[in-house]
Design a protein around this motif. Structure first.
Motif, PDB file in Angstrom:
ATOM      1  N   PHE A   1       0.756  -1.225  -0.053  1.00  0.00           N
ATOM      2  CA  PHE A   1       0.034  -0.020  -0.027  1.00  0.00           C
ATOM      3  C   PHE A   1       0.644   1.114  -0.227  1.00  0.00           C
ATOM      4  O   PHE A   1       0.713   2.177  -0.841  1.00  0.00           O
ATOM      5  N   LEU A   2       1.897   1.352   0.830  1.00  0.00           N
ATOM      6  CA  LEU A   2       2.971   2.446   0.939  1.00  0.00           C
ATOM      7  C   LEU A   2       3.478   2.698  -0.221  1.00  0.00           C
ATOM      8  O   LEU A   2       3.753   3.895  -0.799  1.00  0.00           O
ATOM      9  N   ASN A   3       3.917   1.623  -0.940  1.00  0.00           N
ATOM     10  CA  ASN A   3       4.942   1.710  -2.018  1.00  0.00           C
ATOM     11  C   ASN A   3       3.797   2.282  -3.221  1.00  0.00           C
ATOM     12  O   ASN A   3       4.271   2.996  -3.971  1.00  0.00           O
ATOM     13  N   ALA A   4       2.610   1.779  -3.372  1.00  0.00           N
ATOM     14  CA  ALA A   4       1.682   2.201  -4.465  1.00  0.00           C
ATOM     15  C   ALA A   4       1.395   3.522  -4.251  1.00  0.00           C
ATOM     16  O   ALA A   4       1.390   4.328  -5.112  1.00  0.00           O
ATOM     17  N   PHE A   5       1.158   3.914  -3.015  1.00  0.00           N
ATOM     18  CA  PHE A   5       0.928   5.436  -2.613  1.00  0.00           C
ATOM     19  C   PHE A   5       1.977   6.408  -2.840  1.00  0.00           C
ATOM     20  O   PHE A   5       1.740   7.352  -3.920  1.00  0.00           O
ATOM     21  N   PHE A   6       3.227   6.029  -2.526  1.00  0.00           N
ATOM     22  CA  PHE A   6       4.185   7.063  -2.960  1.00  0.00           C
ATOM     23  C   PHE A   6       4.583   7.150  -4.410  1.00  0.00           C
ATOM     24  O   PHE A   6       4.996   8.085  -5.095  1.00  0.00           O
ATOM     25  N   ILE A   7       4.575   5.875  -5.118  1.00  0.00           N
ATOM     26  CA  ILE A   7       4.574   6.117  -6.346  1.00  0.00           C
ATOM     27  C   ILE A   7       3.616   6.798  -7.133  1.00  0.00           C
ATOM     28  O   ILE A   7       3.879   7.845  -8.046  1.00  0.00           O
ATOM     29  N   SER A   8       2.167   6.720  -6.777  1.00  0.00           N
ATOM     30  CA  SER A   8       1.199   7.513  -7.399  1.00  0.00           C
ATOM     31  C   SER A   8       1.504   9.091  -6.943  1.00  0.00           C
ATOM     32  O   SER A   8       1.190   9.884  -7.764  1.00  0.00           O
ATOM     33  N   PHE A   9       1.708   9.079  -5.721  1.00  0.00           N
ATOM     34  CA  PHE A   9       1.854  10.718  -5.232  1.00  0.00           C
ATOM     35  C   PHE A   9       3.144  11.215  -6.033  1.00  0.00           C
ATOM     36  O   PHE A   9       2.983  12.519  -6.582  1.00  0.00           O
ATOM     37  N   SER A  10       4.254  10.601  -6.177  1.00  0.00           N
ATOM     38  CA  SER A  10       5.494  11.044  -6.717  1.00  0.00           C
ATOM     39  C   SER A  10       5.002  11.325  -8.590  1.00  0.00           C
ATOM     40  O   SER A  10       5.308  12.529  -8.851  1.00  0.00           O
ATOM     41  N   THR A  11       4.353  10.633  -8.930  1.00  0.00           N
ATOM     42  CA  THR A  11       4.194  10.642 -10.628  1.00  0.00           C
ATOM     43  C   THR A  11       3.169  11.751 -10.788  1.00  0.00           C
ATOM     44  O   THR A  11       3.322  12.412 -11.644  1.00  0.00           O
ATOM     45  N   TYR A  12       2.273  11.734  -9.850  1.00  0.00           N
ATOM     46  CA  TYR A  12       1.229  12.646 -10.136  1.00  0.00           C
ATOM     47  C   TYR A  12       1.545  14.161  -9.645  1.00  0.00           C
ATOM     48  O   TYR A  12       1.387  15.145 -10.554  1.00  0.00           O
ATOM     49  N   LYS A  13       2.439  14.253  -8.712  1.00  0.00           N
ATOM     50  CA  LYS A  13       3.299  15.353  -8.154  1.00  0.00           C
ATOM     51  C   LYS A  13       4.037  15.978  -9.430  1.00  0.00           C
ATOM     52  O   LYS A  13       3.837  17.270  -9.907  1.00  0.00           O
ATOM     53  N   ASP A  14       4.737  15.057 -10.290  1.00  0.00           N
ATOM     54  CA  ASP A  14       5.425  15.463 -11.092  1.00  0.00           C
ATOM     55  C   ASP A  14       4.798  16.082 -12.491  1.00  0.00           C
ATOM     56  O   ASP A  14       5.008  17.005 -13.104  1.00  0.00           O
ATOM     57  N   SER A  15       3.621  15.401 -12.485  1.00  0.00           N
ATOM     58  CA  SER A  15       2.711  15.821 -13.655  1.00  0.00           C
ATOM     59  C   SER A  15       2.210  17.217 -13.386  1.00  0.00           C
ATOM     60  O   SER A  15       1.906  18.065 -14.293  1.00  0.00           O
ATOM     61  N   LEU A  16       1.791  17.561 -12.207  1.00  0.00           N
ATOM     62  CA  LEU A  16       1.331  18.777 -11.662  1.00  0.00           C
ATOM     63  C   LEU A  16       2.431  19.872 -11.924  1.00  0.00           C
ATOM     64  O   LEU A  16       2.137  20.877 -12.377  1.00  0.00           O
ATOM     65  N   ILE A  17       3.504  19.604 -11.689  1.00  0.00           N
ATOM     66  CA  ILE A  17       4.619  20.521 -11.446  1.00  0.00           C
ATOM     67  C   ILE A  17       4.957  20.769 -12.898  1.00  0.00           C
ATOM     68  O   ILE A  17       4.963  21.878 -13.573  1.00  0.00           O
TER      69      ILE A  17
END
Length: 280
Positions: A132-148
């Motif tokens: 869960f934590l791994n999938a969460f952090f990957i999703s967070f990082s990927t989406y944050k990068d797209s927002l940036i």
């Protein structure tokens, strides 16, 4: 702490029947997050307590795909609202500890139990929390990068505001400092817009720029020469004393088709107002 228990309860039923005790224990474990629950709900519409129940049920039921999908959704939500990752990490670790307290209690109450089952369950549940934590952090990082990336593109577009004032004439007011990165953006945007909009006259107002390095001046001349080849005349307005001094020192000269005027208003009067009068 008194637990509701029946010998027929499965582990899932035990959690459901003692959900209130689970919440209370979880809140006592997550000391720093407890005071932020209402704020997180208000900012991102994220209900941490209900989501904790949801996560535990996914883990108990062994629904790994649903768990990963839920983690991805959570990652996007936290990235969207720029919530602090430290709170999420503390909250999930508190869920892990509380989950194990309840599993331990369940196995104490079950008269017939196999210790090997307990340790097997420990490994499976810990792996699920880690997934869960791994999938969460990957999703967070990927989406944050797209927002940036989106925000960067928006800022870049806003930094080159080409404003049409009629089908043939546009204004490019440049404000602030211009470095090599921004000069490249300006060059690409101007070339594209001149070609797409078939601009015949580009009024480039530099009154908002106080200083330009010599290499940036070269970039500026390349832009002017480039759009000249495309049939677009450049009118420079608002040249400040500092820029004029930089230009004269560098020895750079505008091409013969480039016009310079003192103010943007002068350019508008000459190229926009007069053109309208000629049409009339």
């Amino acid at each position: 702490m008194e637990f509701t228990f029946d010998s027929t309860y499965s582990l899932k039923e035990f959690f459901v029947e003692n959900s209130e005790k689970f919440e209370n224990t979880l809140l006592s474990e997550a000391v720093n997050v407890k005071s932020k629950i209402s704020e997180i709900l208000q900012i991102g519409n994220i209900d941490l307590v209900n989501n904790a129940h949801k996560l535990v049920i996914f883990i108990i039921d062994g629904k790994n795909e649903e768990l990963k999908s839920f983690a991805k959704q959570e990652g996007i939500a936290w990235a969207t609202h720029s919530l602090e990752l430290s709170f999420k990490l503390e909250w999930v670790q508190a869920i892990r500890r509380t989950l194990w307290n309840f599993i331990e209690k369940y196995y104490e109450l079950v008269t017939e139990n196999d210790p090997e089952d307990f340790f097997q369950l420990e490994q499976e549940f810990n792996n699920s929390v880690d997934e869960f934590l791994n999938a969460f952090f990957i999703s967070f990082s990927t989406y944050k990068d797209s927002l940036i990336k989106v925000q960067k593109e928006l800022v870049e577009n806003l930094s080159v505001p080409i404003i049409p004032i009629d089908p043939k004439i546009c204004i490019l007011p440049l404000i602030g400092s211009v470095d090599s990165h921004r000069a490249g953006i300006i060059k690409e945007k101007v070339m594209s817009e001149v070609a797409e909009l078939r601009i015949e006259t580009l009024i480039m107002d530099l009154s908002g720029i106080g200083k330009m390095e010599s290499d940036i001046l070269v970039d500026l001349m390349q832009i002017i020469d480039g759009i000249s080849m495309m049939g677009c005349k450049t009118v420079i307005t608002g040249l400040r004393k500092e820029i004029v001094m930089d230009i004269t020192k560098s020895g750079i000269v505008f091409n013969s088709e480039t016009t310079t005027l003192g103010t943007l208003q002068q350019a508008l009067n000459e190229y926009f107002v007069e053109e309208k009068h000629q049409k009339v």
